[in-house]
Design an enzyme around this catalytic site. Structure first.
Site, PDB file in Angstrom:
ATOM      1  N   LEU A   1     -57.294 -12.277 102.754  1.00  0.00           N
ATOM      2  CA  LEU A   1     -57.120 -11.192 103.716  1.00  0.00           C
ATOM      3  C   LEU A   1     -58.234 -11.281 104.751  1.00  0.00           C
ATOM      4  CD1 LEU A   1     -56.466  -8.309 101.156  1.00  0.00           C
ATOM      5  CD2 LEU A   1     -54.747  -9.470 102.561  1.00  0.00           C
ATOM      6  N   ALA A   2     -58.064 -10.582 105.856  1.00  0.00           N
ATOM      7  CA  ALA A   2     -59.115 -10.610 106.873  1.00  0.00           C
ATOM      8  C   ALA A   2     -60.449 -10.196 106.280  1.00  0.00           C
ATOM      9  CB  ALA A   2     -58.748  -9.694 108.039  1.00  0.00           C
ATOM     10  N   GLU A   3     -60.430  -9.219 105.359  1.00  0.00           N
ATOM     11  CA  GLU A   3     -61.693  -8.767 104.774  1.00  0.00           C
ATOM     12  C   GLU A   3     -61.491  -8.307 103.330  1.00  0.00           C
ATOM     13  OE1 GLU A   3     -64.823  -9.374 107.373  1.00  0.00           O
ATOM     14  OE2 GLU A   3     -62.893  -8.641 108.078  1.00  0.00           O
ATOM     15  N   THR A   4     -62.477  -8.626 102.517  1.00  0.00           N
ATOM     16  CA  THR A   4     -62.623  -8.038 101.190  1.00  0.00           C
ATOM     17  C   THR A   4     -63.960  -7.311 101.174  1.00  0.00           C
ATOM     18  OG1 THR A   4     -61.295  -9.744 100.083  1.00  0.00           O
ATOM     19  CG2 THR A   4     -62.830  -8.494  98.717  1.00  0.00           C
TER      20      THR A   4
ATOM     21  N   VAL B   1     -69.778 -11.146 106.662  1.00  0.00           N
ATOM     22  CA  VAL B   1     -70.015 -10.627 108.007  1.00  0.00           C
ATOM     23  C   VAL B   1     -70.869  -9.372 107.918  1.00  0.00           C
ATOM     24  CG1 VAL B   1     -67.900 -11.612 108.958  1.00  0.00           C
ATOM     25  CG2 VAL B   1     -67.843  -9.311 107.972  1.00  0.00           C
TER      26      VAL B   1
END
Length: 273
Positions: free
Chosen positions: A42-45, A67
């Site tokens: 996914l774009a972010e965890t 990030v």
């Protein structure tokens, strides 16, 4: 351990931006967190470590790297914490490079996030790759700590743009957002009949995200630009990805901004390490 997947900045499943959330008592080693994020793809965890009932540390990983700031996964994490303990009204996320994010939830479920503004400065000396990567004309280029923010001539061009992602990837860790005034759209973009103040899209191919669906963090740079241009303190923003999402934004004092939105739980599962 439990893992949640939440669609952020939407009231509908399968819209907004999906994020995975893990609530931890202690940090996992960074290599394991990165492997989990890569597996999720996914774009972010988001990984959230409890300090006490209302204070948590938070970290975010894309499929390729950690990030320093992610808005939609912060919203997703707060949604999970509020859902798991309905007595909690306020959460403070402690962020290593950006201080404390204070998060509240309104009666209708909207989650209000208090972030620092990441000011974008108008620049004239920008990479020629931007001229090559985009097919539509643009008026201005801004830069903040996160991305180039490119002001397009009109909202329809933002919707129609098909950038060269291989060229954008050459920019490295600096991402790219495109944005335009949305007030001149003849009809609302979604079935909600909302009239948006600005529209945007966001690309981060060097971070493993060709196009992010809805990006809270970049609106800490985009919204102040439109607030000044439109002479408004409150901005209703739409991110026009294939899934789309709405961000309710308001400029505050002391170089802060509120970015608010809704979320929906997609699943709760268990992972085995």
């Amino acid at each position: 351990m439990n893992m949640y997947q939440v669609d952020a900045f939407t009231q509908e499943l399968f819209r907004g931006n999906p994020a995975a959330v893990l609530i931890l008592d202690e940090w996992l080693v960074p290599e394991i967190m990165q492997q989990i994020a890569a597996e999720n793809n996914l774009a972010e965890t988001a990984f959230v470590k409890k300090i006490d009932q209302e204070n948590y540390a938070i970290r975010w990983f894309t499929p390729t790297n950690e990030v320093d700031f992610c808005g939609h996964a912060t919203l997703a994490s707060a949604f999970v914490l509020f859902q798991n303990d309905i007595e909690i009204k306020t959460i403070q996320f402690h962020v290593s490079k950006l201080g404390i994010f204070t998060i509240t939830q309104e009666e209708d479920g909207k989650i209000v996030m208090n972030f620092p503004i990441r000011t974008a400065q108008l620049i004239e000396d920008y990479p020629d790759l931007l001229n090559q990567a985009f097919t539509k004309p643009f008026k201005n280029v801004y830069l903040n700590a996160q991305a180039y923010i490119i002001e397009f001539e009109n909202a329809q061009d933002v919707l129609d743009e098909r950038p060269n992602l291989e060229l954008l990837k050459q920019l490295g860790k600096i991402r790219t957002a495109i944005t335009a005034d949305a007030s001149n759209l003849d009809v609302a973009i979604t079935a909600t009949s909302q009239q948006y103040d600005c529209v945007s899209r966001y690309f981060a191919p060097a971070n493993g995200i060709d196009e992010d669906h809805v990006t809270g963090s970049i609106h800490t740079g985009i919204v102040p630009l439109w607030a000044e241009k439109l002479s408004k303190q409150k901005i209703l923003a739409y991110q026009a990805s294939s899934r789309g999402g709405e961000l309710y934004c308001e400029l505050l004092e002391h170089n802060r901004i509120e970015i608010s939105g809704y979320a929906r739980l997609y699943f709760k599962g268990e992972i085995y390490l």
